[in-house]
Design an enzyme around this catalytic site. Structure first.
Site, PDB file in Angstrom:
ATOM      1  N   GLY A 660       0.824  -1.204   0.000  1.00 46.57           N
ATOM      2  CA  GLY A 660       0.000   0.000   0.000  1.00 46.57           C
ATOM      3  C   GLY A 660       0.854   1.248   0.000  1.00 46.57           C
ATOM      4  CB  CYS A 661       0.137   4.672  -1.199  1.00 46.48           C
ATOM      5  SG  CYS A 661      -1.529   4.861  -0.527  1.00 46.48           S
ATOM      6  CE1 TYR A 662      -1.571   8.270   4.319  1.00 43.98           C
ATOM      7  CE2 TYR A 662      -3.427   6.864   3.751  1.00 43.98           C
ATOM      8  CZ  TYR A 662      -2.921   8.123   4.026  1.00 43.98           C
ATOM      9  OH  TYR A 662      -3.735   9.214   4.034  1.00 43.98           O
ATOM     10  CB  ALA A 663       1.937  -0.002   3.847  1.00 44.50           C
ATOM     11  N   GLY A 665       5.655   4.162   2.324  1.00 42.78           N
ATOM     12  CA  GLY A 665       6.358   5.302   2.907  1.00 42.78           C
ATOM     13  C   GLY A 665       6.658   5.106   4.382  1.00 42.78           C
TER      14      GLY A 665
END
Length: 841
Positions: A660-663, A665
């Site tokens: 995932g994107c948040y994950a 970063g």
């Protein structure tokens, strides 16, 4: 010093802020406080000084840690003001970087430090001589100075000196031009060089008088004979003579290159140890003319100064970093010591020197081990020791038959660490041993340094096993032996820092620091890609990347809503949307018509398609962009985060769960610190509204988001579980959505203990040194700078006063590195392409 990459942008920004602050402070104080009598004038000056000094120290803390700044300020103010530093300024800097130079010197002036500044004027003289129709002549790198040339030289020196003094005065720095009366000289060789001088004496009085009156002395390198004849003197030579007279704590050469550049490699040289390297360095083909003269002059100068003295050649923007941090900048030149190898105790000429070095070992200090018993042990094994002449650093490698060599002792004094001798010793060991293991206490104060030298680590019962050069099987065997206490006790190099005092700290294999791109041959056979669920923002970006990819082609794209319409944004072929059903997918897989399937579907939707492909027993690869397989426990699916997970494992897998994107970063911002965390990190994440998808909702309603920040899923968000699962460490995650379109800001609060901001930054730099899509910076990254980019930017690294937490900031484009770019990375690895093919790095 540990030499480090310079941070010009940060330094430049701070210097500008300082200049503005100094001018503003001076202006306000001049307006508010009357100056009609001596007492009031002194009060004004003192208030101005301490107010500006406070501002300067605060800004310096952004370059290095508070400890470093306080340490060096105390060090520099421990001697008389004229013994602080001699700074030689290259002529090109006054022409090209005058404002930066003035701001740098203002920094020092406003904390009560008075460097002796001497400038050259080489480039300007050449320009003036050309205008006068005089062609410059040199012999052995020395300018022939005839009377016409001397006329130009004198004029140029006076002009440049006035320019610098005026620039300093404009920003509130009192500066005094000293263009004569300091250097007395005789002709170097009148017939050969004409009006070129050799300095015979230095008159300190004008310099001391300027400093005692509160002025920075700004000198030229013009000298005079006893009869008053002006002579031209090399500015480097003049700076050296000043250093011999004043014996300053620091000698700094500022030049436009920011250091000495290796003419063969084009890389800046970090450190030169003259005792070890001088003779070989002068034999290098690229060391000639001015460079050779500079190195010779510095060598001669350091022979007459304490061994602890050194010369730094740096960029003007790195002056504060060189003076006030342990990391330094540019090229550091020092005498150093020759490194000596010994293979037996008899080769140690001075047994007391060896005993004193061994007394640094904590086991020996505590009485658990005696020096005599350890020496007896060394007599019974095959070993090789590494050390400098005074044994400020001593390393002992035990050669184990049919086993991996073990670094048994690594003992360094504080001087050894500060002067970078430790790095020199370890580099020498690495040249001799392609494989090595060692054990360090979790409480070792230099733990970050050991992590930076290793390929992997394993922690248990208060000790950490490190290694480099091992394959997976060898590392596994080593861990098994360590786990059964078969290897032995830990080495240590410093005092306890308590960084592992938390009982929550349980870490296994450390793999983040060394995970280089694969070096296997690149494949160029074209591959066919089928994209299921292409209408969303991520699907659009995947299409764009494949359109620019040299070896990938879209063969099928499925969308029920757009069936029959032309695929927009794809120019390689005329592709129409189709509505692929289960039977269509099965047939395509059985016929081998698709090499890679990309599932760009919402969570919970991919499974029927994946099951169909699996049932067809095909050989295709699946990359799933949803969260459906990120928690897979079957071992079939591989989590595709190449910067942290083993690239070879990704390459060998045919089922990839795209993070995932948040994950992505968050993990990149936390992973380098896993072995130091003492509590639960908290991630405060803010995404642009593209992260909410194309389906209308309050999270992508621009009217709702206008002048607003929308928190959502305050607990138990899917990315919170994903990050915790992948890092094997509980984290808290609080997501928000804002009014911009794409890009994520992640502000991560991490509880830890025992690390300074500089050490943390160095750990991140080391961890991601080979990663093209991770940028580590000193300052805070912004969403606007990362939007539309394929990389992640990580910075901030702010440690609180209690030294028990750090805040790290990461910025990532949720549609690219957070989804589409990472998808292409994973496809490239599984298909044997270059990892970054089709990605603009």
């Amino acid at each position: 010093m540990i030499r480090q990459v310079n941070q010009k942008a940060l330094a430049s920004n701070l210097l500008k802020r300082l200049s503005a602050s100094a001018v503003a402070t001076t202006s306000i104080l001049n307006k508010k406080l009357p100056t009609s009598n001596k007492t009031t004038t002194t009060t004004t000056r003192n208030i101005r000084f301490y107010s500006t000094k406070s501002t300067v120290v605060q800004l310096l803390n952004n370059i290095g840690s508070k400890r470093e700044v306080e340490q060096y300020l105390k060090y520099f103010t421990s001697v008389s003001q004229q013994q602080f530093a001699v700074i030689k300024v290259g002529g090109a800097i006054i022409t090209q970087q005058l404002n930066e130079l003035a701001s740098c010197l203002a920094f020092l002036y406003h904390v009560g430090l008075y460097p002796i500044v001497l400038h050259g004027t080489g480039p300007q003289i050449n320009e003036l001589l050309e205008n006068e129709g005089v062609e410059p002549e040199y012999i052995d790198g020395i300018r022939i100075t005839n009377p016409k040339t001397m006329e130009v030289v004198r004029k140029c020196f006076l002009e440049q000196n006035l320019r610098l003094v005026t620039a300093l005065e404009k920003i509130g720095v009192h500066a005094r031009p000293i263009t004569a009366g300091v250097f007395e000289a005789e002709f170097l060789d009148k017939e050969k060089y004409q009006l070129v001088g050799k300095i015979t004496s230095v008159n300190k009085s004008p310099v001391e008088a300027a400093i005692n009156s509160g002025y920075l002395p700004i000198l030229t390198s013009l000298a005079e004979t006893p009869s008053g004849q002006l002579l031209n003197v090399n500015a480097d030579v003049a700076a050296g003579e000043l250093a011999r007279q004043f014996e300053p704590l620091k000698i700094v050469y500022l030049n436009e290159k920011g250091g000495i550049v290796n003419g063969n490699t084009g890389e800046k040289i970090s450190v030169i140890n003259l005792d070890e390297e001088y003779e070989d360095l002068l034999k290098e083909s690229w060391v000639k003319y001015g460079t050779k003269l500079k190195i010779k002059e510095i060598h001669d100068l350091l022979q007459h100064l304490p061994r602890s003295s050194s010369v730094a050649i740096i960029d003007v923007n790195d002056l504060q970093k060189e003076l006030f941090t342990d990391s330094g900048a540019g090229t550091l030149i020092r005498r150093g010591y020759r490194l000596i190898n010994r293979n037996s105790l008899r080769e140690f000429g001075n047994p007391d020197l060896l005993r004193n070095a061994l007394l640094r070992d904590p086991e020996i200090k505590s009485g658990k081990l005696s020096v005599a018993s350890y020496l007896k042990f060394l007599d019974s094994v095959e070993f090789k020791s590494y050390g400098d002449e005074p044994l400020e650093v001593l390393a002992i490698v035990i050669k184990q038959e049919s086993q991996i060599p073990k670094l048994d002792k690594f003992l360094s004094s504080k001087t050894g660490w500060l002067n970078n001798v430790t790095d020199n010793i370890f580099n020498a060991i690495r040249k001799d041993y392609s494989q090595l293991c060692w054990i360090v206490s979790e409480n070792d104060s230099n733990l970050a340094w050991y992590f930076s030298k290793s390929d992997g680590s394993f922690a248990k019962n208060g000790q950490i096993l490190f290694w480099y050069g091992l394959n997976i099987d060898e590392a596994g065997k080593l861990i098994k032996e360590f786990d059964s206490n078969a290897i032995g006790s830990s080495l240590s190099s410093g005092t306890s820092s308590g960084v592992f005092s938390s009982t929550q700290q349980k870490r296994g294999i450390h793999t983040g620091a060394k995970n280089p791109p694969l070096s296997k041959p690149r494949q160029t056979e074209r591959k066919k890609v089928a994209l299921i669920g292409a209408r969303g923002y991520t699907g659009q970006n995947v299409i764009k990347l494949i359109d620019n990819h040299p070896y990938l082609d879209i063969s099928h794209v499925s969308s029920r809503e757009f069936e029959g319409q032309k695929l927009q944004g794809y120019n390689k072929d005329n592709i129409l949307y189709s509505n692929l059903q289960i039977e269509n997918i099965k047939k395509l897989e059985e016929n081998g018509d698709v090499d890679v399937w990309i599932m760009a579907l919402p969570n919970g939707v991919s499974k029927p398609f994946v099951d169909t492909i699996d049932a067809a027993n095909g050989k295709s690869t699946i990359v799933d962009l949803s969260a459906d397989y990120r928690f897979d426990k079957t071992g079939v699916w591989t989590y595709g985060l190449p910067e942290l997970n083993d690239r070879q494992i990704i390459a060998n897998s045919r089922r990839i769960s795209n993070p995932g994107c948040y994950a992505t970063g968050s993990q990149l911002a936390i992973a380098p610190l896993l072995d130091y965390i003492t509590g639960v990190p908290t991630v405060f994440g803010v995404s642009g509204y593209s992260g909410a998808g194309t389906k209308p909702s309050p999270k992508n309603d621009l009217k709702n988001l206008e002048n607003n920040l929308l928190p959502y899923s305050l607990v138990n968000h899917i990315h919170e579980a994903e990050i915790s699962h992948q890092l094997q460490k509980d984290i808290n995650f609080i997501p928000h959505v804002a009014s911009w379109f794409q890009g994520i800001n992640l502000t991560v609060n991490i509880p830890l203990k025992g690390l300074e901001s500089r050490e943390i930054r160095e750990l991140f730099v080391s961890t991601y040194a080979e990663e093209k899509l991770v940028n580590v910076q000193g300052d805070i990254p912004f969403v606007k700078d990362i939007s539309g980019k394929h990389s992640v930017s990580i910075g901030g690294f702010a440690v609180n006063n209690a030294k028990d937490r750090v805040v790290v900031v990461a910025a990532i484009d949720n549609l690219l590195k957070g989804a589409a770019t990472q998808c292409i990375q994973n496809i490239n690895l599984t298909q044997g392409f270059g990892e970054y093919d089709g990605i603009d790095v």
